[in-house]
Design an enzyme around this catalytic site. Structure first.
Site, mmCIF file in Angstrom:
data_model
loop_
_atom_site.group_PDB
_atom_site.id
_atom_site.type_symbol
_atom_site.label_atom_id
_atom_site.label_comp_id
_atom_site.label_asym_id
_atom_site.label_seq_id
_atom_site.Cartn_x
_atom_site.Cartn_y
_atom_site.Cartn_z
ATOM 1 N N TYR A 1 0.866 -1.189 0.000
ATOM 2 C CA TYR A 1 0.000 0.000 0.000
ATOM 3 C C TYR A 1 0.894 1.228 0.000
ATOM 4 O O TYR A 1 1.557 1.534 0.989
ATOM 5 C CB TYR A 1 -0.918 -0.032 1.220
ATOM 6 C CG TYR A 1 -1.827 1.170 1.398
ATOM 7 C CD1 TYR A 1 -2.063 2.084 0.376
ATOM 8 C CD2 TYR A 1 -2.470 1.379 2.616
ATOM 9 C CE1 TYR A 1 -2.891 3.165 0.554
ATOM 10 C CE2 TYR A 1 -3.312 2.456 2.805
ATOM 11 C CZ TYR A 1 -3.516 3.348 1.779
ATOM 12 O OH TYR A 1 -4.348 4.431 1.960
ATOM 13 N N LYS B 1 -1.693 -1.520 -3.799
ATOM 14 C CA LYS B 1 -2.672 -0.442 -3.749
ATOM 15 C C LYS B 1 -1.904 0.855 -3.951
ATOM 16 O O LYS B 1 -1.094 1.246 -3.120
ATOM 17 C CB LYS B 1 -3.412 -0.433 -2.417
ATOM 18 C CG LYS B 1 -4.394 0.734 -2.255
ATOM 19 C CD LYS B 1 -5.008 0.753 -0.857
ATOM 20 C CE LYS B 1 -5.891 1.979 -0.665
ATOM 21 N NZ LYS B 1 -6.424 2.057 0.729
#
Length: 292
Positions: free
Chosen positions: A133, A161
Site C-alpha cells: 500500500y 494499492k
C-alpha cells in the site's frame, strides 16, 4: 485474487467510543448483500492509528467470522515497525483472513532499501497473499516503481494499492511488473483502469458499493461510454469524500447522516463543521442517497 472492488471498511464506535462490534457485523452483512467481493478492515479508513492492538485484532477477527467465506477479507496489518506488522499479519493469517494490506512505514521515512527489506521480511513470516500500500501523502515516503519491481519477485506479494495520485507511476509499475494494481483513490479509478489497474480499494464503496462495482464491470466488458458515465456520476461524491476533511471523517459523517452507523470518530479526528456537513448532505441528496 483481489481484482475488482474492495471496500476500505470504516470502524464504527459506540457513544462511549468503544468499537461497536454489532454495527461492524451489520456492515459486513450489508456488503455481502451488495455483492462487495472483498472487505478490508482496519486500514486508514478503519482508523487503525487510534485502535489498540487488542481492538485491531478484534476487528479483524469479527470481520472474518462474520464474512464466513461470503466475501474475501484483506486485513489491514501495516505498521511503521516491521516487527509489529509481522505480528498483526500473523494474527490475520491465524484468524482466517484471505490476505493482508500493508501500508508503507509512516513517519520514520525509510530508504528504498529499507522499504524493500521491510516488506521482504514480512513476506518471509507469513503464507498470506500480501498487498503493498503506497500512500506517500500519509507516509511521507513514496514506494518507487523500481522497489515495487524488486518486490514483485518476492513470494506472496500479489498486488499493490497505489495511492500516489500519479498515473505515470501506475504506468511504470504496469510496465515493470505483473502485480495486480488497485487504485487507492476513488476519483482516479477509471483513469487507473485505463493504464493497467484492475480494481480499487474504495472509500466510496462504504456508501455505494454496487455503483463502484458497476463502473469496474463496465470497463472490463469494454463499454467505455458506460464506464465514463458511471465515473462522472460518482465523481462529486468521491470528490467530497476527499475535499471536505481528512479521510475517514467525511465518509463516517455521511454514514451517520444515512443512519447506517453512529458517525463518531476518535480524537484526534473530529466532526466537520456545519458548512462541511451541509455540503456533504447536499451531495448525498444529489446522489439520491438522502431524502428529506
Amino acid at each position: 485474487m483481489f481484482k475488482g472492488c474492495t471496500v476500505a471498511l470504516v470502524t464504527p464506535f459506540r457513544d462511549d467510543e468503544e468499537v461497536d462490534l454489532d454495527a461492524l457485523g451489520r456492515l459486513v452483512d450489508w456488503h455481502v448483500e451488495q455483492g462487495t467481493p472483498t472487505i478490508s478492515p482496519v486500514g486508514t479508513t478503519g482508523e487503525s492509528p487510534t485502535l489498540s492492538h487488542e481492538e485491531h485484532e478484534r476487528v479483524i477477527a469479527t470481520v472474518v467470522e462474520r464474512a464466513a467465506g461470503r466475501a474475501r477479507v484483506m486485513a489491514g496489518t501495516g505498521s511503521n515497525a516491521t516487527s509489529e506488522a509481522i505480528r498483526l499479519t500473523r494474527f490475520a493469517e491465524k484468524a482466517g483472513a484471505d490476505g493482508a494490506l500493508l501500508v508503507a512505514p509512516y513517519y520514520n521515512r525509510p530508504s528504498q532499501e529499507g522499504l524493500y527489506a521491510h516488506y521482504a521480511r514480512i513476506a518471509e513470516a507469513t503464507d498470506l497473499p500480501l498487498v503493498l500500500y503506497n500512500v506517500p501523502g500519509r507516509t511521507a515516503r513514496n514506494v518507487e516503481p523500481e522497489t515495487v519491481e524488486r518486490l514483485c519477485r518476492v513470494a506472496r506479494i500479489v498486488a499493490v494499492k497505489e495511492a500516489s495520485g500519479s498515473l505515470d507511476q501506475v504506468s511504470e509499475i504496469r510496465l515493470r511488473t505483473d502485480l495486480t494494481i488497485l487504485s487507492g483513490d476513488d476519483s482516479l479509478t477509471l483513469p487507473m483502469l485505463a493504464v493497467g489497474a484492475e480494481g480499487v480499494v474504495s472509500v466510496a464503496a462504504n456508501l455505494v458499493p454496487a455503483e463502484v462495482i458497476a463502473l469496474i464491470d463496465a470497463f472490463e466488458r469494454g463499454d467505455l461510454a458506460d464506464a465514463r458515465r458511471r465515473h462522472l456520476a460518482l465523481f462529486p461524491l468521491c470528490r467530497d469524500l476527499l475535499a471536505i476533511a481528512a479521510n475517514p471523517i467525511p465518509v463516517k459523517t455521511a454514514m451517520g447522516l444515512l443512519g447506517r452507523i453512529d458517525g463518531r470518530m476518535r480524537l484526534p479526528l473530529c466532526p466537520p463543521g456545519i458548512g462541511e456537513v451541509d455540503r456533504l448532505r447536499a451531495t448525498l441528496r444529489r446522489q439520491g442517497l438522502l431524502r428529506d
